[in-house]
Design a protein around this motif. Structure first.
Motif, mmCIF file in Angstrom:
data_model
loop_
_atom_site.group_PDB
_atom_site.id
_atom_site.type_symbol
_atom_site.label_atom_id
_atom_site.label_comp_id
_atom_site.label_asym_id
_atom_site.label_seq_id
_atom_site.Cartn_x
_atom_site.Cartn_y
_atom_site.Cartn_z
ATOM 1 N N THR A 26 64.238 50.741 29.455
ATOM 2 C CA THR A 26 63.697 51.390 28.261
ATOM 3 C C THR A 26 62.937 50.382 27.401
ATOM 4 O O THR A 26 61.812 50.640 26.962
ATOM 5 N N VAL A 57 69.269 57.461 30.575
ATOM 6 C CA VAL A 57 68.258 57.837 31.570
ATOM 7 C C VAL A 57 67.123 58.604 30.897
ATOM 8 O O VAL A 57 65.939 58.385 31.187
ATOM 9 N N GLY A 58 67.481 59.501 29.970
ATOM 10 C CA GLY A 58 66.457 60.229 29.228
ATOM 11 C C GLY A 58 65.598 59.308 28.380
ATOM 12 O O GLY A 58 64.376 59.494 28.274
ATOM 13 N N ALA A 114 63.266 57.508 30.734
ATOM 14 C CA ALA A 114 62.242 58.435 31.221
ATOM 15 C C ALA A 114 61.159 58.655 30.170
ATOM 16 O O ALA A 114 59.962 58.689 30.493
ATOM 17 N N PHE A 122 57.307 57.767 30.901
ATOM 18 C CA PHE A 122 56.277 58.804 30.795
ATOM 19 C C PHE A 122 55.176 58.380 29.824
ATOM 20 O O PHE A 122 53.991 58.613 30.056
#
Length: 240
Positions: A5, A206-207, A210, A214
């Motif tokens: 992240t 994880v979110g 992601a 993105f």
């Protein structure tokens, strides 16, 4: 996940040369913060793994248990310092410049120092004592991040993917507080399975990763990502 992240978020902030300066600065600040947190977590886990291998009565385990509150509280206050910097970014009218970055570094260092001092004062790890303290300081961090999220929303100073990333982090804090209270106060004689404690936060991490990935892909493809309230209003000059 925190390292991923942080790295992806920092790459977004460094690569996004055009577009909203506030959005780029927020990504850069967030990336640096979570990268530092990920390094701290990785160091702590390596230390803890070596201590577990040495055994519960080893001197290495005693040293790890003494340093555990320092690691945990220093990260909590470091991220809180970064959240205060994001609040300043939301409220400040001028574009983020050297003063903002100096303030960010100062807040990160000050937060780390305050948290480490609290960890030293707390002493060696005890289940009820440290877990309860973790719940209390995470609650403090949650009470800071919620108004910061509101400010960033209404001021449109971060794009929607960064807002989602920070929202997922806030949710991880809330769930962590629940687990800490269960472990430390509500049911001190009960221990949940290891995988369930890890999965509570990992799904949200994880979110977060992601969302950062993105956004990095969007930067590479030249796609704009606006704030939660949409693109900023057009400013049409009446003077030709």
């Amino acid at each position: 996940m925190l390292l991923m992240t942080g790295a992806a978020a920092l790459a977004v902030g460094l690569r996004a040369r055009s577009g909203d300066a506030y959005h780029a600065a927020a990504w850069r600040a967030t990336g640096a913060t979570f990268l530092a947190e990920g390094v701290s977590v990785t160091t702590q886990n390596a230390f803890g793994g070596a201590a577990m291998h040495a055994g519960g009565t080893s001197s290495l385990m005693k040293a790890y248990l003494a340093w555990l509150p320092v690691f945990n509280h220093s990260r909590t206050f470091m991220v809180t310092g970064a959240l205060l910097a994001l609040a300043w970014l939301a409220l400040h009218r001028g574009a983020p410049g050297p003063r903002f970055w100096t303030g960010l570094v100062a807040l990160l260092c000050l937060g780390t120092a305050v948290g480490a001092a609290l960890g030293v004062r707390e002493g060696s790890f005890t289940r009820t004592g440290h877990v309860t303290a973790l719940a209390g300081w995470d609650l403090m961090e949650l009470l800071v991040i919620l108004p910061v999220l509101f400010l960033l929303l209404v001021k449109n100073r971060v794009d929607r993917l960064l807002w989602a990333l920070l929202g997922a982090y806030a949710a991880s804090l809330a769930l962590g507080i629940f687990w800490f209270l269960v472990l430390g106060q509500i049911a001190p004689g009960w221990t949940p399975s290891n995988w369930s404690r890890v999965a509570v936060r990992d799904a949200l991490y994880v979110g977060m990763a992601a969302a950062a990935l993105f956004r990095w892909l969007a930067v590479r493809r030249g796609r704009e990502v606006h704030g939660m309230l949409g693109p900023p209003p057009l400013r049409v000059s009446m003077i030709r």
